[in-house]
Design a protein around this motif. Structure first.
Motif: not given
Length: 526
Positions: A38-40, A64-68, A85-87
């Motif tokens: 998880e990112t900010i 595109k690549n950040a995945r929780a 994914y964020v989206l």
């Protein structure tokens, strides 16, 4: 310190943790690993902080690549499965501004998470169907028609497209399936209040699709899924297939099967028998040896029937998954050639199974179909539960009776001479087929009378009435659902025929797309 460790583990600033730091976090704060990946930006999206999302995107935040992928975000075990994914997070939150910002910044719509689910799959899984339908329409307004078709054709790890996943989940109140169908239909022509509509059959029809919508409806254990049989165009597709060719082939199949078992029954009734006198000067009939079984003209007529029966059995045996009685016919034929007397028992089992299986063919008739469903549910539901309890009760009471009758004369109490006979006697008592057997002139111990009273109250009065109540409840439920249940049977029958009949016998449903100026390679139902 806990706050700093949490932020570092979430990769907020992009720092890479050393191995000892990972180990320390795992030992001191193991719950932090539930939020792995998880990112900010994920946090800003969940909080629907549009200004923070803009700021992060302006600083090239990874979309595109950040995945929780932590356990907190896993399906089933986790609390918040939002698609990693964020989206996908933004779509599940339902914030159109954030979704628009992410798509403009290059967030991929076709990204698949660990389960193979895309953004559209996540909308199908969303509990708020009104929000899901609104977000679906908004996403589709941002991309081209070719991109829409591509996204709707992506399958997840279970082999489901978004539309098929909507069917598999069985949510038909504000169904995403209805939403998919409405967006895919094409108005061919209109004349005042009359319109001619074309529905895309891709994914719905079973032609060249082993996991179609019809397959999912017929195999799903979700009760609500059957309601999709009343949805256009599924309802019209089934009606067209059944009335045009399904009913005809099924009726022919029924006639051939009944003819097959009638011939089989006649061959069994008129088997070659010969009289044999016993030592008690009693004449009984015994089966003739194979060498003397075909001497008269009627014997050869029977031989023709036996050949037809065996050939038919082999034909059905190769097409049926569970053809027990047909296997029994083959076994009886082998025993016949071997000259064994055991074939009589085998033939009796085959006759019972063959005629009871005729109930299966009643599913094709609206008058008898719900009755067959009711019988099936009672046998495999109510009766199985009842028998499970009854077996335990009879074994317990049979052991109790046997303990006391062991001290009595077995020649006087023949029906309680040993444990198996005692068990069968108790079954007869429970069914009301007999009274407590024994000579009236010889008194029975009081303990046996006491056990008999308890047994009759528990098994005969209580259990039998419970079974009647269960069957009454099943009858009530089936009667109220008989139309949908019958349609489900018809759908399963159509799929069965399509799997077993050669393609050249079945006309393909619909109109090719190029014939009506639509997409080539697709078929439409008007």
């Amino acid at each position: 310190f806990e706050f700093l460790l949490h932020k570092i583990k979430l990769d907020i600033s992009g720092w890479i943790m050393d191995g000892w730091m990972d180990l320390m976090c795992l030992l001191i704060y193991p719950e932090l690993f539930a939020f792995e990946g998880e990112t900010i930006l994920h946090i800003a999206v969940v909080n629907q902080n549009v200004m923070m999302v803009k700021e992060l995107l302006s600083r090239n935040a990874d979309t595109k690549n950040a995945r929780a992928r932590g356990s907190f975000f896993s399906p089933g075990k986790g609390q918040c499965y939002y698609g990693e994914y964020v989206l996908s997070f933004a779509v599940c939150m339902g914030n159109e501004k954030i979704v628009n910002l992410l798509i403009k910044s290059g967030a991929p719509l076709n990204a698949q998470d660990t389960q193979g689910n895309t953004v559209l799959h996540m909308l199908v899984l969303h509990p708020n169907k009104t929000l899901a339908c609104r977000m679906y329409d908004y996403l589709m307004s941002l991309i081209t028609i070719d991109k829409i078709r591509y996204l709707e054709s992506i399958i997840n790890n279970d082999g489901f497209t978004p539309m098929k996943l909507a069917v598999q989940k069985g949510d038909v109140t504000v169904s995403m399936f209805n939403h998919f169908i409405k967006r895919r239909k094409q108005v061919y022509w209109a004349f005042g209040p009359v319109t001619s509509t074309l529905y895309d059959l891709t994914g719905i029809d079973t032609w060249e699709d082993e996991l179609s919508v019809l397959d999912i409806i017929c195999t799903s254990k979700e009760k609500n899924v059957r309601e999709l049989l009343e949805v256009t165009p599924v309802k019209e597709v089934l009606h067209h297939k059944w009335t045009n060719w399904g009913y005809k082939f099924f009726f022919l199949w029924t006639v051939l099967y009944i003819l097959h078992i009638v011939i089989f029954t006649i061959c069994c009734v008129y088997r070659p028998l010969e009289p044999i006198r016993t030592k008690m000067n009693v004449t009984i009939m015994n089966l003739k040896p194979l060498s003397r079984s075909y001497e008269l003209t009627t014997d050869f007529l029977r031989l023709a029937g036996e050949i037809l029966t065996v050939l038919g059995s082999f034909c059905i045996l190769f097409t049926e998954v569970c053809a027990f009685f047909l296997s029994v016919i083959v076994i009886s034929m082998i025993l016949r050639f071997a000259g064994s007397d055991g074939q009589t028992t085998i033939l009796a089992l085959a006759l019972i199974c063959a005629w009871c299986n005729v109930i299966y063919f009643a599913r094709g008739f609206e008058l008898l179909g719900p009755l067959c469903i009711m019988i099936q549910k009672m046998i495999f539901g109510d009766l199985m539960r009842f028998c499970s309890i009854l077996i335990l009760v009879i074994i317990g009471f049979a052991a109790a009776f046997d303990v006391h009758f062991q001290a009595l004369n077995p020649d006087v109490y023949v029906y309680f001479s040993d444990f198996p006979i005692t068990t069968f006697t108790l079954f007869q008592l429970m069914m009301g087929l007999t009274d407590l057997p024994g000579p009236p002139s010889i008194p029975v111990p009081d303990i046996i009378i006491f056990l008999y009273m308890i047994y009759m109250f528990f098994a005969f009065v209580l259990l039998l009435n419970v079974l009647i109540a269960l069957m009454g409840d099943t009858h009530y439920r089936v009667v109220h659902e008989r139309r949908l249940l019958w349609k489900a049977q018809i759908a399963a029958t159509i799929l069965l025929l399509e799997r077993r009949l050669p393609k050249w016998l079945l006309p393909r449903l619909g109109i090719p797309g190029d014939a009506v100026g639509l997409e080539e390679g697709k078929w439409y139902f008007r």
